[in-house]
Design a protein around this motif. Structure first.
Motif, PDB file in Angstrom:
ATOM      1  N   LYS A  70       6.047 -15.417  -4.978  1.00  9.26           N
ATOM      2  CA  LYS A  70       4.929 -14.909  -4.524  1.00  9.26           C
ATOM      3  C   LYS A  70       4.224 -14.051  -5.749  1.00  9.26           C
ATOM      4  O   LYS A  70       4.887 -13.093  -6.409  1.00  9.26           O
ATOM      5  CB  LYS A  70       4.821 -14.403  -3.498  1.00  9.26           C
ATOM      6  N   PRO A  71       3.113 -14.176  -5.951  1.00 12.58           N
ATOM      7  CA  PRO A  71       2.202 -13.223  -6.730  1.00 12.58           C
ATOM      8  C   PRO A  71       2.160 -11.908  -5.960  1.00 12.58           C
ATOM      9  O   PRO A  71       2.299 -11.895  -4.592  1.00 12.58           O
ATOM     10  CB  PRO A  71       0.713 -13.739  -6.982  1.00 12.58           C
ATOM     11  N   PHE A  72       2.085 -10.721  -6.621  1.00 19.24           N
ATOM     12  CA  PHE A  72       1.867  -9.370  -5.514  1.00 19.24           C
ATOM     13  C   PHE A  72       0.495  -8.738  -6.059  1.00 19.24           C
ATOM     14  O   PHE A  72       0.117  -8.799  -7.050  1.00 19.24           O
ATOM     15  CB  PHE A  72       3.067  -8.536  -5.775  1.00 19.24           C
ATOM     16  N   MET A  73       0.162  -8.155  -4.937  1.00 15.67           N
ATOM     17  CA  MET A  73      -1.016  -7.028  -5.225  1.00 15.67           C
ATOM     18  C   MET A  73      -0.773  -5.744  -4.661  1.00 15.67           C
ATOM     19  O   MET A  73      -0.296  -5.421  -3.356  1.00 15.67           O
ATOM     20  CB  MET A  73      -2.170  -7.579  -4.331  1.00 15.67           C
ATOM     21  N   LEU A  74      -0.380  -4.649  -5.517  1.00 11.96           N
ATOM     22  CA  LEU A  74       0.099  -3.425  -5.189  1.00 11.96           C
ATOM     23  C   LEU A  74      -1.073  -2.438  -5.338  1.00 11.96           C
ATOM     24  O   LEU A  74      -1.458  -2.253  -6.336  1.00 11.96           O
ATOM     25  CB  LEU A  74       1.436  -3.042  -5.972  1.00 11.96           C
ATOM     26  N   SER A  75      -1.383  -1.571  -4.129  1.00  9.76           N
ATOM     27  CA  SER A  75      -2.542  -0.631  -4.218  1.00  9.76           C
ATOM     28  C   SER A  75      -1.682   0.740  -4.216  1.00  9.76           C
ATOM     29  O   SER A  75      -1.047   0.992  -3.235  1.00  9.76           O
ATOM     30  CB  SER A  75      -3.413  -0.566  -2.913  1.00  9.76           C
ATOM     31  N   ILE A  76      -1.761   1.500  -5.337  1.00 11.44           N
ATOM     32  CA  ILE A  76      -1.270   2.895  -5.336  1.00 11.44           C
ATOM     33  C   ILE A  76      -2.437   3.926  -5.043  1.00 11.44           C
ATOM     34  O   ILE A  76      -3.391   3.970  -5.837  1.00 11.44           O
ATOM     35  CB  ILE A  76      -0.477   3.061  -6.590  1.00 11.44           C
ATOM     36  N   ASN A  77      -2.192   4.891  -3.988  1.00 11.82           N
ATOM     37  CA  ASN A  77      -3.297   5.652  -3.631  1.00 11.82           C
ATOM     38  C   ASN A  77      -2.761   7.025  -3.837  1.00 11.82           C
ATOM     39  O   ASN A  77      -1.864   7.376  -3.124  1.00 11.82           O
ATOM     40  CB  ASN A  77      -3.784   5.288  -2.579  1.00 11.82           C
ATOM     41  N   PHE A  78      -3.141   7.939  -4.758  1.00  5.65           N
ATOM     42  CA  PHE A  78      -3.027   9.145  -4.836  1.00  5.65           C
ATOM     43  C   PHE A  78      -3.979  10.096  -4.076  1.00  5.65           C
ATOM     44  O   PHE A  78      -5.005   9.670  -4.002  1.00  5.65           O
ATOM     45  CB  PHE A  78      -2.916   9.687  -6.333  1.00  5.65           C
ATOM     46  N   ASN A  79      -3.336  11.212  -3.929  1.00  6.47           N
ATOM     47  CA  ASN A  79      -4.091  12.435  -3.134  1.00  6.47           C
ATOM     48  C   ASN A  79      -4.004  13.666  -4.201  1.00  6.47           C
ATOM     49  O   ASN A  79      -4.036  14.528  -3.704  1.00  6.47           O
ATOM     50  CB  ASN A  79      -3.474  12.738  -1.822  1.00  6.47           C
ATOM     51  N   LEU A  80      -4.100  13.107  -5.373  1.00  3.77           N
ATOM     52  CA  LEU A  80      -4.289  14.016  -6.405  1.00  3.77           C
ATOM     53  C   LEU A  80      -5.085  13.492  -7.798  1.00  3.77           C
ATOM     54  O   LEU A  80      -5.403  12.214  -7.544  1.00  3.77           O
ATOM     55  CB  LEU A  80      -2.972  14.195  -7.212  1.00  3.77           C
ATOM     56  N   PRO A  81      -6.018  14.338  -8.430  1.00  4.10           N
ATOM     57  CA  PRO A  81      -5.904  15.625  -8.394  1.00  4.10           C
ATOM     58  C   PRO A  81      -6.765  16.674  -7.528  1.00  4.10           C
ATOM     59  O   PRO A  81      -7.242  17.685  -7.584  1.00  4.10           O
ATOM     60  CB  PRO A  81      -6.413  15.983  -9.673  1.00  4.10           C
ATOM     61  N   HIS A  82      -7.176  16.219  -6.140  1.00  4.69           N
ATOM     62  CA  HIS A  82      -7.685  16.658  -5.036  1.00  4.69           C
ATOM     63  C   HIS A  82      -7.426  18.061  -4.773  1.00  4.69           C
ATOM     64  O   HIS A  82      -6.054  18.504  -4.583  1.00  4.69           O
ATOM     65  CB  HIS A  82      -7.216  15.600  -3.717  1.00  4.69           C
ATOM     66  N   TRP A  85       0.764  -1.224   0.022  1.00  4.67           N
ATOM     67  CA  TRP A  85      -0.022   0.026  -0.094  1.00  4.67           C
ATOM     68  C   TRP A  85       0.881   0.971  -0.172  1.00  4.67           C
ATOM     69  O   TRP A  85       1.716   1.530   0.940  1.00  4.67           O
ATOM     70  CB  TRP A  85      -1.009   0.037   1.277  1.00  4.67           C
ATOM     71  N   ILE A  86       0.831   2.025  -1.203  1.00  6.26           N
ATOM     72  CA  ILE A  86       1.580   3.235  -1.374  1.00  6.26           C
ATOM     73  C   ILE A  86       0.728   4.355  -1.382  1.00  6.26           C
ATOM     74  O   ILE A  86      -0.214   4.350  -2.117  1.00  6.26           O
ATOM     75  CB  ILE A  86       2.605   2.975  -2.311  1.00  6.26           C
ATOM     76  N   GLY A  87       1.028   5.669  -0.869  1.00  6.77           N
ATOM     77  CA  GLY A  87       0.518   6.909  -0.954  1.00  6.77           C
ATOM     78  C   GLY A  87      -0.408   7.268   0.122  1.00  6.77           C
ATOM     79  O   GLY A  87       0.158   7.573   1.239  1.00  6.77           O
ATOM     80  N   LYS A  88      -1.454   7.681  -0.349  1.00  2.00           N
ATOM     81  CA  LYS A  88      -2.484   8.218   0.831  1.00  2.00           C
ATOM     82  C   LYS A  88      -3.350   6.860   1.344  1.00  2.00           C
ATOM     83  O   LYS A  88      -3.795   6.133   0.696  1.00  2.00           O
ATOM     84  CB  LYS A  88      -3.602   8.843   0.082  1.00  2.00           C
ATOM     85  N   ASN A  89      -3.812   7.126   2.652  1.00  2.00           N
ATOM     86  CA  ASN A  89      -5.063   6.232   3.451  1.00  2.00           C
ATOM     87  C   ASN A  89      -5.729   7.084   3.790  1.00  2.00           C
ATOM     88  O   ASN A  89      -5.554   7.839   4.742  1.00  2.00           O
ATOM     89  CB  ASN A  89      -4.325   5.241   4.265  1.00  2.00           C
ATOM     90  N   HIS A  90      -6.918   7.002   3.359  1.00  6.60           N
ATOM     91  CA  HIS A  90      -8.344   7.977   4.043  1.00  6.60           C
ATOM     92  C   HIS A  90      -9.507   7.095   4.594  1.00  6.60           C
ATOM     93  O   HIS A  90     -10.380   7.390   4.408  1.00  6.60           O
ATOM     94  CB  HIS A  90      -8.462   9.072   2.891  1.00  6.60           C
ATOM     95  N   ALA A  91      -8.618   5.753   4.947  1.00  6.09           N
ATOM     96  CA  ALA A  91      -9.815   4.981   5.537  1.00  6.09           C
ATOM     97  C   ALA A  91      -9.348   4.492   6.867  1.00  6.09           C
ATOM     98  O   ALA A  91      -8.454   3.826   7.033  1.00  6.09           O
ATOM     99  CB  ALA A  91      -9.986   3.454   4.681  1.00  6.09           C
ATOM    100  N   PRO A  92     -10.299   4.810   8.094  1.00  2.44           N
ATOM    101  CA  PRO A  92      -9.910   4.424   9.311  1.00  2.44           C
ATOM    102  C   PRO A  92     -10.140   3.118   9.578  1.00  2.44           C
ATOM    103  O   PRO A  92     -11.455   2.721   9.309  1.00  2.44           O
ATOM    104  CB  PRO A  92     -10.875   5.392  10.114  1.00  2.44           C
ATOM    105  N   ILE A  93      -9.297   2.194  10.050  1.00  5.57           N
ATOM    106  CA  ILE A  93      -9.333   0.788  10.146  1.00  5.57           C
ATOM    107  C   ILE A  93      -9.008   0.564  11.655  1.00  5.57           C
ATOM    108  O   ILE A  93      -8.113   0.997  12.222  1.00  5.57           O
ATOM    109  CB  ILE A  93      -8.519   0.043   9.261  1.00  5.57           C
TER     110      ILE A  93
END
Length: 361
Positions: free
Chosen positions: A201-213, A117-125
């Protein structure tokens, strides 16, 4: 088909495949449907994202069910409507530990995927939300900040302090420090994830931008250290106003009650739409941000090819919601009109037969 269901079905189907493909999920922020070349924007330069669409599938009628960051992102994570998960931007609630076990990152990791997980997280967990550290512990590779990143993430999050770059797309992008020495230390970022992931291993990458916010485009300063993209690109063009734009001063008879326009209680953060001059400046910044994001997509696809991963990696590109740009005098999002719910979804699967590529659904 609703967007949240579509994405979750994709992940579920992937797990059932005999040979598990790699997956890269790219999520932008506040990106309206019409901010890509492949969706009809004649100004923006997004050749790499357009290429994904031309060689994959572009969903032209995908809609989010909550047009604001936090609930929409949690809907994607859990494949649930907001009324089910109950977490909104201002609700003070978070995703429970039990619910989080059924999120797509946890399911993928439990099925043998190396996850990032890379970038922004805007989910409270978890209990305590952003302070629970459950989100961080749920990934093999974590390089992100909770809440807004700003265009210069080092100003807001210590985790990015060692990056060579200063601007958001470039920090998220980083891998080998080729700017100084190809044999120098490796920097964290999307390219670094690909370079360092375990090969068995196979990979799962989540890239999360805070743009163009707007929270990031508002902080763009055309610094000397900024890439040319963020200083001069699009500034020599005549930028048209959006269709159905109306300046605040020209609204004589409002068609919506004033209290409805403040549904976000942050409406003033989008008051740049009130005047043509301010809107054009912000729109230029949004276009610049999209070109920066597009460059990252190009670097990703090049790195996948260099690592011989390109024939078994699915790339999914979408946004958490759209954004008003002064249409009918409106700014912000949250109001669930088509301008704010309509988003692009691009799915590129290298194993799709050539005759089925470039489709629009």
């Amino acid at each position: 088909m609703k967007k949240i269901t579509l994405i979750f079905l994709i992940f579920s189907g992937i797990l059932q495949a005999q040979q598990k493909p790699n997956i890269i999920f790219i999520l932008t922020d506040d990106q309206s449907y019409d901010l890509l070349g492949c969706t009809g924007n004649a100004i923006v330069q997004t050749p790499h994202i357009d290429k994904l669409a031309n060689n994959g599938t572009l969903f032209t009628n995908a809609h989010v069910t909550s047009a604001i960051c936090t609930p929409s992102r949690i809907s994607i994570l859990l494949s649930q409507y907001e009324r089910k998960h109950g977490v909104n931007f201002n609700s003070g609630t978070s995703v429970s530990d039990t619910a989080w076990k059924n999120s797509y990152p946890v399911i993928m990791r439990n099925n043998g995927y190396y996850t990032g997980w890379i970038g922004k997280n805007h989910a409270p967990i978890g209990k305590g939300g952003y302070n629970s550290e459950l989100m961080e512990k749920s990934f093999d590779y974590w390089y992100a900040g909770h809440g807004h990143l700003g265009f210069y993430p080092k100003d807001n999050h210590d985790i990015f302090n060692d990056a060579i770059a200063f601007t958001q797309p470039e920090i998220i992008n980083e891998g080998v420090d080729e700017f100084l020495d190809p044999n120098a230390r490796k920097l964290k970022g999307a390219l670094h994830f690909l370079e360092e992931r375990p090969s068995d291993k196979p990979f799962m990458l989540s890239i999360n931008f805070n743009l163009p916010h707007g929270a990031s485009t508002s902080t763009m300063k055309q610094k000397d250290s900024d890439d040319t993209i963020y200083k001069t690109l699009y500034r020599d063009l005549e930028i048209p106003l959006h269709k159905n734009y109306i300046a605040k001063a020209d609204i004589k008879t409002p068609k919506l009650p004033e209290n409805l326009l403040h549904v976000e209680d942050r409406q003033t953060g989008y008051n740049y739409v009130d005047t043509p001059k301010d809107l054009k400046e912000r729109y230029i910044r949004e276009l610049q941000a999209m070109t920066g994001i597009d460059r990252l997509v190009g670097n990703l696809t090049a790195k996948l090819k260099a690592l011989k991963l390109h024939k078994n990696t699915i790339i999914i590109f979408t946004s958490d919601h759209g954004l008003f740009g002064g249409q009918q005098g409106l700014g912000g999002k949250a109001l669930c009109y088509e301008q704010t719910t309509h988003v692009p979804i691009i799915i590129f699967n290298p194993n799709t037969p050539k005759k089925n590529r470039g489709k629009k659904k």
